[in-house]
Write a protein that holds these residues in place. Structure first.
Motif, PDB file in Angstrom:
ATOM      1  N   GLY A 259       0.793  -1.223   0.000  1.00 35.83           N
ATOM      2  CA  GLY A 259       0.000   0.000   0.000  1.00 35.83           C
ATOM      3  C   GLY A 259       0.824   1.269   0.000  1.00 35.83           C
ATOM      4  O   GLY A 259       0.275   2.365   0.210  1.00 35.83           O
ATOM      5  N   THR A 260       2.127   1.158  -0.258  1.00 39.82           N
ATOM      6  CA  THR A 260       2.985   2.351  -0.318  1.00 39.82           C
ATOM      7  C   THR A 260       2.568   3.234  -1.490  1.00 39.82           C
ATOM      8  O   THR A 260       2.430   2.758  -2.620  1.00 39.82           O
ATOM      9  CB  THR A 260       4.459   1.932  -0.488  1.00 39.82           C
ATOM     10  N   LEU A 261       2.380   4.511  -1.235  1.00 41.44           N
ATOM     11  CA  LEU A 261       2.023   5.446  -2.305  1.00 41.44           C
ATOM     12  C   LEU A 261       3.264   5.806  -3.114  1.00 41.44           C
ATOM     13  O   LEU A 261       4.363   5.931  -2.559  1.00 41.44           O
ATOM     14  CB  LEU A 261       1.415   6.722  -1.723  1.00 41.44           C
ATOM     15  N   THR A 262       3.073   6.008  -4.419  1.00 41.82           N
ATOM     16  CA  THR A 262       4.183   6.368  -5.299  1.00 41.82           C
ATOM     17  C   THR A 262       3.886   7.684  -6.014  1.00 41.82           C
ATOM     18  O   THR A 262       2.729   8.143  -6.044  1.00 41.82           O
ATOM     19  CB  THR A 262       4.447   5.275  -6.360  1.00 41.82           C
ATOM     20  N   ILE A 263       4.888   8.246  -6.633  1.00 41.31           N
ATOM     21  CA  ILE A 263       4.730   9.528  -7.328  1.00 41.31           C
ATOM     22  C   ILE A 263       3.879   9.386  -8.590  1.00 41.31           C
ATOM     23  O   ILE A 263       3.426  10.388  -9.147  1.00 41.31           O
ATOM     24  CB  ILE A 263       6.100  10.146  -7.690  1.00 41.31           C
ATOM     25  N   ASN A 264       3.653   8.169  -9.036  1.00 41.38           N
ATOM     26  CA  ASN A 264       2.836   7.944 -10.233  1.00 41.38           C
ATOM     27  C   ASN A 264       1.358   7.732  -9.919  1.00 41.38           C
ATOM     28  O   ASN A 264       0.547   7.604 -10.840  1.00 41.38           O
ATOM     29  CB  ASN A 264       3.364   6.729 -11.011  1.00 41.38           C
ATOM     30  N   ASP A 265       1.023   7.675  -8.638  1.00 44.88           N
ATOM     31  CA  ASP A 265      -0.383   7.469  -8.256  1.00 44.88           C
ATOM     32  C   ASP A 265      -1.210   8.720  -8.568  1.00 44.88           C
ATOM     33  O   ASP A 265      -0.742   9.853  -8.402  1.00 44.88           O
ATOM     34  CB  ASP A 265      -0.494   7.144  -6.762  1.00 44.88           C
ATOM     35  N   SER A 266      -2.435   8.486  -9.001  1.00 43.79           N
ATOM     36  CA  SER A 266      -3.357   9.596  -9.272  1.00 43.79           C
ATOM     37  C   SER A 266      -3.890  10.167  -7.960  1.00 43.79           C
ATOM     38  O   SER A 266      -3.755   9.555  -6.893  1.00 43.79           O
ATOM     39  CB  SER A 266      -4.521   9.099 -10.122  1.00 43.79           C
ATOM     40  N   TYR A 267      -4.515  11.328  -8.057  1.00 44.76           N
ATOM     41  CA  TYR A 267      -5.115  11.905  -6.844  1.00 44.76           C
ATOM     42  C   TYR A 267      -6.185  10.974  -6.276  1.00 44.76           C
ATOM     43  O   TYR A 267      -6.303  10.818  -5.055  1.00 44.76           O
ATOM     44  CB  TYR A 267      -5.722  13.279  -7.132  1.00 44.76           C
ATOM     45  N   GLU A 268      -6.954  10.349  -7.160  1.00 44.47           N
ATOM     46  CA  GLU A 268      -8.020   9.435  -6.708  1.00 44.47           C
ATOM     47  C   GLU A 268      -7.443   8.278  -5.886  1.00 44.47           C
ATOM     48  O   GLU A 268      -8.007   7.879  -4.869  1.00 44.47           O
ATOM     49  CB  GLU A 268      -8.797   8.893  -7.906  1.00 44.47           C
ATOM     50  N   GLU A 297      10.102  14.516  -2.252  1.00 52.36           N
ATOM     51  CA  GLU A 297      10.816  15.468  -3.107  1.00 52.36           C
ATOM     52  C   GLU A 297       9.962  15.922  -4.295  1.00 52.36           C
ATOM     53  O   GLU A 297      10.297  16.910  -4.952  1.00 52.36           O
ATOM     54  CB  GLU A 297      12.089  14.816  -3.674  1.00 52.36           C
ATOM     55  N   ASN A 298       8.870  15.205  -4.540  1.00 51.53           N
ATOM     56  CA  ASN A 298       8.101  15.410  -5.755  1.00 51.53           C
ATOM     57  C   ASN A 298       6.944  16.388  -5.515  1.00 51.53           C
ATOM     58  O   ASN A 298       6.039  16.106  -4.715  1.00 51.53           O
ATOM     59  CB  ASN A 298       7.571  14.065  -6.258  1.00 51.53           C
ATOM     60  N   ASP A 299       6.975  17.513  -6.207  1.00 49.55           N
ATOM     61  CA  ASP A 299       5.951  18.558  -6.002  1.00 49.55           C
ATOM     62  C   ASP A 299       4.547  18.050  -6.308  1.00 49.55           C
ATOM     63  O   ASP A 299       3.607  18.266  -5.526  1.00 49.55           O
ATOM     64  CB  ASP A 299       6.266  19.766  -6.890  1.00 49.55           C
ATOM     65  N   GLU A 300       4.394  17.403  -7.441  1.00 44.21           N
ATOM     66  CA  GLU A 300       3.062  16.956  -7.851  1.00 44.21           C
ATOM     67  C   GLU A 300       2.484  15.946  -6.872  1.00 44.21           C
ATOM     68  O   GLU A 300       1.314  16.038  -6.475  1.00 44.21           O
ATOM     69  CB  GLU A 300       3.146  16.347  -9.258  1.00 44.21           C
ATOM     70  N   LYS A 304      -0.827  16.491  -4.212  1.00 44.23           N
ATOM     71  CA  LYS A 304      -1.976  15.579  -4.138  1.00 44.23           C
ATOM     72  C   LYS A 304      -2.160  15.048  -2.716  1.00 44.23           C
ATOM     73  O   LYS A 304      -3.290  14.977  -2.208  1.00 44.23           O
ATOM     74  CB  LYS A 304      -1.778  14.408  -5.095  1.00 44.23           C
ATOM     75  N   LEU A 305      -1.057  14.677  -2.087  1.00 41.03           N
ATOM     76  CA  LEU A 305      -1.137  14.111  -0.740  1.00 41.03           C
ATOM     77  C   LEU A 305      -1.683  15.138   0.255  1.00 41.03           C
ATOM     78  O   LEU A 305      -2.589  14.831   1.048  1.00 41.03           O
ATOM     79  CB  LEU A 305       0.244  13.642  -0.293  1.00 41.03           C
ATOM     80  N   TYR A 306      -1.154  16.359   0.233  1.00 45.30           N
ATOM     81  CA  TYR A 306      -1.614  17.378   1.182  1.00 45.30           C
ATOM     82  C   TYR A 306      -3.082  17.718   0.970  1.00 45.30           C
ATOM     83  O   TYR A 306      -3.823  17.983   1.928  1.00 45.30           O
ATOM     84  CB  TYR A 306      -0.748  18.637   1.067  1.00 45.30           C
ATOM     85  N   LYS A 307      -3.508  17.711  -0.271  1.00 49.70           N
ATOM     86  CA  LYS A 307      -4.919  17.978  -0.569  1.00 49.70           C
ATOM     87  C   LYS A 307      -5.807  16.910   0.062  1.00 49.70           C
ATOM     88  O   LYS A 307      -6.844  17.219   0.678  1.00 49.70           O
ATOM     89  CB  LYS A 307      -5.128  17.997  -2.087  1.00 49.70           C
ATOM     90  N   ALA A 308      -5.405  15.650  -0.046  1.00 56.97           N
ATOM     91  CA  ALA A 308      -6.181  14.543   0.536  1.00 56.97           C
ATOM     92  C   ALA A 308      -6.111  14.572   2.061  1.00 56.97           C
ATOM     93  O   ALA A 308      -7.122  14.337   2.753  1.00 56.97           O
ATOM     94  CB  ALA A 308      -5.665  13.216  -0.006  1.00 56.97           C
ATOM     95  N   LEU A 309      -4.924  14.868   2.613  1.00 53.29           N
ATOM     96  CA  LEU A 309      -4.777  14.922   4.071  1.00 53.29           C
ATOM     97  C   LEU A 309      -5.664  16.022   4.668  1.00 53.29           C
ATOM     98  O   LEU A 309      -6.315  15.832   5.712  1.00 53.29           O
ATOM     99  CB  LEU A 309      -3.312  15.189   4.442  1.00 53.29           C
ATOM    100  N   ALA A 310      -5.683  17.162   3.987  1.00 52.67           N
ATOM    101  CA  ALA A 310      -6.520  18.272   4.474  1.00 52.67           C
ATOM    102  C   ALA A 310      -7.994  17.890   4.435  1.00 52.67           C
ATOM    103  O   ALA A 310      -8.769  18.250   5.343  1.00 52.67           O
ATOM    104  CB  ALA A 310      -6.264  19.516   3.624  1.00 52.67           C
TER     105      ALA A 310
END
Length: 406
Positions: A259-268, A297-300, A304-310
């Protein structure tokens, strides 16, 4: 008597003459027969030769065509040899232009080539094979060199493209971003605060060991997986706890968590994962990254992560697994407090090393009024923390939510 002898001699002479005439007649007849036989034979031979010549015309044409093909193949081989020798001449400084020209002329004389092949057929075949192999090696080296050149050119173009894209963008600098953490001024009247976080908690035994240390320790629980099915259940009766969130690490790190998130994962995909964490840990507010040097390190990805966390009321704590983390930028953008660790306690699993790292965290806390140290559920780490209470007299161990600038 004399007459009889004379008559006898005369008869003998006559008989000899008759015999000589007969022999001459026979020889004449034999000669005539031979001439006739030879004439007839010559006639038939002549007819046969004419037929052979007429029937042999296509064969000669085929043979000529075949010889032409052989000549072309031989010429092609010697052309390659000529190129190879020309190249050797260029590389050999001892050969003068006149010598090279002379060799070049000899090697392209087709009649000499053909004669040489016929006389030295076996040797020339071996030499041709050797020369062709040498030509192939030279060509292979050239191809490899050309490919390397192309790769270097592509890299250079990529770098230039990136530079042109970022030329007009302001360079990211943590120090230029001001947060409540940066504005905090420690009051010397109050004891500096030290937060100790233990990551990777997933078992009941680990939880009990932390509770028995004797002062507040913040537990960061791994999400449930097949290896640690009960981690969320174990966390329920811990009044304050965090979620240790697996994010993408560098390729050097082996064995990522399920379940590790990667930089290629979509926002969904990222939002679904954060929603799942909220369901597992309904009382948790803070989450810090497990690994995540690539992800943070990845902006994109971080956007996405901060948007979901918020959206699900989480606050991100930067474990700082990379010096290039962009967490500070997005904590400000999403109006979250910026929280980041100061030291890792147990990268080296040795009593003195861990204790020295704890002393370093205490020094930082005295300087700025607070410090965050992260360790792991190792027996040696628990032992150091239990036996280092005397070092904590000048600081106050607190849970993460008691940081003075929150």
């Amino acid at each position: 008597m004399a007459k009889k002898r004379s008559k006898l001699k005369t008869r003998v002479r006559q008989t000899k003459r008759k015999l000589s005439r007969k022999k001459l007649s026979k020889l004449f007849l034999l000669l005539v027969a031979s001439i006739i036989f030879v004439s007839i034979g010559s006639y038939f031979i002549f007819l046969n030769d004419n037929k052979i010549e007429q029937s042999s015309v296509p064969i000669k044409e085929i043979e000529y065509s075949h010889k032409q093909n052989e000549n072309l193949n031989e010429k092609k081989i010697f052309d390659e040899l000529k190129i190879f020798e020309d190249k050797k001449t260029e590389e050999n400084p001892t050969k003068t232009p006149e010598t090279a020209k002379e060799e070049h002329f000899e090697e392209t004389n087709f009649e000499l080539e053909k004669s040489y092949i016929e006389e030295n057929k076996e040797n020339i075949n071996e030499k041709i094979v050797q020369k062709i192999e040498e030509i192939k090696k030279i060509n292979d080296k050239k191809i490899i060199k050309d490919e390397k050149t192309k790769i270097e050119e592509k890299k250079e173009l990529t770098v230039k493209a990136k530079e042109s894209l970022t030329k007009n963008e302001p360079k990211y600098d943590d120090k230029s971003i001001i947060t409540s953490k940066d504005k905090y001024v420690h009051d010397p009247k109050n004891k500096p605060k030290i937060v100790i976080i233990i990551d990777d908690v997933s078992t009941q035994k680990q939880k009990e060991s932390i509770l028995n240390i004797g002062y507040p320790i913040t537990m960061a629980f791994l999400p449930p997986t097949s290896k640690n099915k009960n981690s969320a259940q174990i966390a329920k009766d811990v009044p304050f706890h965090m979620i240790h969130f697996p994010l993408q690490a560098s390729n050097a790190f082996k064995g990522p968590e399920i379940g590790t998130l990667t930089i290629n994962d979509s926002y969904e995909q990222i939002e679904a994962r954060v929603k799942q964490l909220r369901e597992w840990y309904p009382n948790a507010k803070y989450t810090n990254n497990h690994t995540g040097s690539i992800f943070t390190e990845n902006d994109e990805a971080m956007s996405k992560l901060y948007k979901a966390l918020a959206k699900y009321n989480f606050i991100f704590v930067d474990s700082r697994t990379s010096s290039k983390s962009v967490a500070k930028k997005y904590s400000v953008k999403h109006n979250m407090p910026y929280i980041v660790r100061n030291t890792f306690l147990d990268n080296t699993k040795d009593f003195n090393s861990i204790q020295n790292q704890l002393k370093d965290a205490i020094r930082i806390a005295k300087k700025q009024g607070y410090a965050i140290a992260i360790g792991h559920p190792y027996d040696i780490t628990f032992k150091v923390l239990r036996e280092s209470k005397h070092l904590l007299k000048e600081v106050e161990p607190v849970l993460l939510n008691k940081l003075p600038y929150l």
